[in-house]
Design an enzyme around this catalytic site. Sequence first.
Site: not given
Lengths: 195, 413
Positions: B160, B325, B358-359, B230
């Site tokens: 990232s 992602d 994405h994680d 968040r």
Amino acid sequence: MTPRFDFDLIASWIPHGARVLDLGCGDGALLAELGERRGSAGYGVEIDGERVLAAVSRGVNVLQMNLESGLSTFGDDAFDFVILSQTLQAMRRADLVLREMLRVGREGIVTFPNFGYWRHRLAIARGRMPVSEALPYQWYDTPNIHLCTVKDFEDLCATVGAEILDERVLHEGRSVQVLPNLRGSLGVFRFRRRA
Amino acid sequence: MSTTNATIAPGSVGEVVPQRAAFAEPLALKAGRALSGYELVFETYGELNAARSNAVLVCHALSGNHHVAGFHRDNPGKAGWWDNMVGPGKAVDTNRFFVIGLNNLGGCHGSTGPASIDPATGKRYGASFPVVTVEDWVESQARLLDHLGVRRLAAAMGGSLGGMQALQWTLSHPDRIAHAVVIAAAPKLSTQNIAFNDVARQAIVSDPDFHGGDFYSHNTVPARGLKLARMLGHITYLSEDLLGSKFGREIKGEDYGFHYDVEFEIESYLRYQGDKFAQIFDANTYLLMTKALDYFDPARAADGDLARALGAAQAQFFLASFSSDWRFPPERSREVVEALVKAGKSVSYAEIDAPHGHDAFLLDNALYHRTVAAYFDRIAADVGAGARARPLIIGGAELEEMKGYAGTREAEP
């Protein structure tokens, strides 16, 4: 894996230091060999993750992409040679892949199992789809969805505007001179865009 | 924990102690200002070899820090954020590589940042802390390498925003990096990405407790804004399928309550994540990190021609992306690959099939870790770091990272 009788012939056609794109590069064996023997630099394109891993392990540059949609990554004439080694028969649109090869490379090399090989014809004559060393799958699980004969491929070259520079039909590594479309199991073509 | 000899998991670097380095020489920033002096907190794993050729810099993402691997004495249950990737026998094998993790400038885990005391005023920087960029980070990291006696990196690596730093390394210091390992990254943020970042920033700056960034002197934190930021971010780091399969439309009670309190499981989860994050993270750092993401665009200096921009690089590249992602989708990595090919650079690229979004770059995935390990074997051969002495160890991250919410792992751009 069956021995790759096409490698020697391909290597003999690639001049030193040529830029090479190997489509469906598998574990990168051909690129590794070309790098060693001909000092050529280039990339492999491969869709399968395990084979990408194998190619990375071999130390060749491999790009995980679907070559039937991914060649837009490469510019016109970006490579001296674009190679499609024993992969053509697994393409959904072999004609479009061939057209893209002509765009991306100055020359193209295609190798494929010759469906006109007599053992395959014999199997058909006996009423069964052929299963052989070159075509080891059953009809229902084969990735080889577009099989062709040497003559069929000559026709396709004409259709997409490819000028054939060299044409061999091999069997167990040797070039077959007499009745090649019957006695040869592996077609090897070298071509370029017709001027 | 009562034991002092707790069994260290195979592949763990074990207990680690953060270190600090102070840099007195002012750092000229891309924003036109200079930071008069600063400190960086960092950790190292493995040994620098005699040739000083085996150093790997691990760059962190939005909310990451220097604690990449192993554990701290005061919290032995919490491993570093990339502990499944870095350790003896792991993909980045600390038996062969000297691995450096740091908290970036502007961070909130010990390096100089908005919450630090400005020596010029004796007060916390707050709103006066300068905006720093990926390029600035690379300069500060280069000084850390000088401090550690590392002239040339075997590799810079990150996911990232961390991947962007690895990429920038090849442009800022082409002679100081042999390989860049760029994972789940992009050559620049998309319009949609900047939009997400701005909503997050607006959530923070519109919180009455933000006080224009100088909330420290008011003895408060903009927790509500940071929580919202968040929550929004977290949604974008996970795939729709993953959220759906983990939480579905589950509700807390038997039937709909027809009220506006927490009811769906996903609401509960996101609020939990947001609250937890707001307690530990600095709002100004969040603003700064998202801006650094927005500004990153190496092609800008080359009239938008990424291939021309990457022409300066001498490093070899490995890129990876993840199928699910949607924040940094595979197409964005392919843009970098395409430009590298056009520029004639050495590059390999893996597109990993993973469901997490994405994680995924932080989570266990055998093929992903084996492929990264294979590339690091190449790096080792290239820089003379030796051969792998034991089979690859994959794992360490909780795959069921959302189980019961507690102990949940997070990742950010």
